[in-house]
Design a protein around this motif. Sequence first.
Motif, PDB file in Angstrom:
ATOM      1  N   GLU A   1      -3.625   4.125   2.160  1.00  0.00           N
ATOM      2  CA  GLU A   1      -4.371   2.801   1.886  1.00  0.00           C
ATOM      3  C   GLU A   1      -4.915   3.758   0.403  1.00  0.00           C
ATOM      4  O   GLU A   1      -5.874   4.090   0.637  1.00  0.00           O
ATOM      5  N   THR A   2      -4.750   2.126  -0.651  1.00  0.00           N
ATOM      6  CA  THR A   2      -5.135   2.562  -1.819  1.00  0.00           C
ATOM      7  C   THR A   2      -6.214   1.769  -2.123  1.00  0.00           C
ATOM      8  O   THR A   2      -6.007   0.403  -1.523  1.00  0.00           O
ATOM      9  N   LYS A   3      -7.252   2.107  -3.164  1.00  0.00           N
ATOM     10  CA  LYS A   3      -8.445   1.586  -3.403  1.00  0.00           C
ATOM     11  C   LYS A   3      -7.934   0.498  -4.833  1.00  0.00           C
ATOM     12  O   LYS A   3      -7.993  -0.588  -4.403  1.00  0.00           O
ATOM     13  N   THR A   4      -6.459   1.079  -5.202  1.00  0.00           N
ATOM     14  CA  THR A   4      -6.365  -0.134  -6.143  1.00  0.00           C
ATOM     15  C   THR A   4      -5.476   0.967  -6.593  1.00  0.00           C
ATOM     16  O   THR A   4      -5.049   2.405  -6.917  1.00  0.00           O
TER      17      THR A   4
ATOM     18  N   VAL B   1      -5.067   4.778  -6.672  1.00  0.00           N
ATOM     19  CA  VAL B   1      -6.152   5.566  -6.405  1.00  0.00           C
ATOM     20  C   VAL B   1      -6.540   5.800  -5.179  1.00  0.00           C
ATOM     21  O   VAL B   1      -6.752   4.368  -4.684  1.00  0.00           O
ATOM     22  N   HIS B   2      -6.953   6.704  -4.823  1.00  0.00           N
ATOM     23  CA  HIS B   2      -6.962   6.785  -3.551  1.00  0.00           C
ATOM     24  C   HIS B   2      -8.668   7.394  -3.116  1.00  0.00           C
ATOM     25  O   HIS B   2      -9.015   8.103  -4.261  1.00  0.00           O
ATOM     26  N   HIS B   3      -9.294   7.281  -1.802  1.00  0.00           N
ATOM     27  CA  HIS B   3     -11.114   7.967  -2.527  1.00  0.00           C
ATOM     28  C   HIS B   3     -10.529   9.486  -2.057  1.00  0.00           C
ATOM     29  O   HIS B   3     -11.219  10.238  -2.648  1.00  0.00           O
ATOM     30  N   ASP B   4      -9.032  10.050  -2.150  1.00  0.00           N
ATOM     31  CA  ASP B   4      -8.960  10.866  -1.674  1.00  0.00           C
ATOM     32  C   ASP B   4      -7.861  12.009  -2.911  1.00  0.00           C
ATOM     33  O   ASP B   4      -7.614  12.957  -2.870  1.00  0.00           O
ATOM     34  N   GLY B   5      -7.162  11.678  -3.708  1.00  0.00           N
ATOM     35  CA  GLY B   5      -6.034  11.934  -4.274  1.00  0.00           C
ATOM     36  C   GLY B   5      -5.929  10.496  -4.886  1.00  0.00           C
ATOM     37  O   GLY B   5      -6.004   9.515  -5.185  1.00  0.00           O
TER      38      GLY B   5
ATOM     39  N   HIS C   1     -12.300   4.095 -10.694  1.00  0.00           N
ATOM     40  CA  HIS C   1     -12.019   4.236  -9.150  1.00  0.00           C
ATOM     41  C   HIS C   1     -12.526   5.151  -8.147  1.00  0.00           C
ATOM     42  O   HIS C   1     -12.401   5.042  -7.266  1.00  0.00           O
ATOM     43  N   SER C   2     -12.585   6.372  -9.590  1.00  0.00           N
ATOM     44  CA  SER C   2     -12.941   7.116  -8.396  1.00  0.00           C
ATOM     45  C   SER C   2     -13.690   8.132  -9.010  1.00  0.00           C
ATOM     46  O   SER C   2     -13.392   8.612 -10.370  1.00  0.00           O
ATOM     47  N   ASP C   3     -15.106   8.565  -8.409  1.00  0.00           N
ATOM     48  CA  ASP C   3     -16.292   9.389  -8.979  1.00  0.00           C
ATOM     49  C   ASP C   3     -15.622  11.044  -9.712  1.00  0.00           C
ATOM     50  O   ASP C   3     -16.167  11.588 -10.435  1.00  0.00           O
ATOM     51  N   ILE C   4     -14.894  11.387  -8.599  1.00  0.00           N
ATOM     52  CA  ILE C   4     -13.829  13.067  -8.504  1.00  0.00           C
ATOM     53  C   ILE C   4     -13.534  12.852  -9.523  1.00  0.00           C
ATOM     54  O   ILE C   4     -13.497  14.160 -10.472  1.00  0.00           O
TER      55      ILE C   4
END
Length: 174
Positions: free
Chosen positions: A50-53, A88-92, A154-157
């Motif tokens: 699942e992608t954030k965007t 963009v995903h939460h882990d990559g 969309h990703s702090d990392i």
Amino acid sequence: MGGIIDQVYLTIISMVSLAFFGGLAFYIIHASNSRWREYELLYAAIEPRETKTRKLAGMLRISQPGFRWGHLSGDLKSNRHPPVMVGVHHDGLSLTIVPPFRYGCRDLFLPFDRMTIEPAAWDFSDRAFGIQMEGVDGIEIVMFANVMEWAAEHSDILALMLQRADLVRGLQRA
């Protein structure tokens, strides 16, 4: 009888010519995607995530790190891939070449915990970033800064990785 022989002869010549040019086209397509396949070995997206965007990012380049000017740089495997969808995903990040340009390339998933972002130069633009992944030595995925900055929103990392790369770029200029 002579007309039938001529037709058979022309059919055989046409089939041989078609096979030759089809084989040549396949070889060119296969060779131009060799760098993408190096990433596929370790980072092929096996399961849907699942992608954030997502965003259509134009093109990206896979080549050796450092300033490159196409094939004039001596990196004959350097290749620019046509429109690529970046997710963009939460882990990559996920990368997908847009059809019909895929030619059998699988989607990639690049996890943040195995990624390093470095400043990169692309032709006349020095506002690009190179994604270097563990296990894939000597090559990087280069994307323009506007795409990477959009993804960092969309990703702090990723935002922290880009800040580090900008600091390195500033130190290189100084």
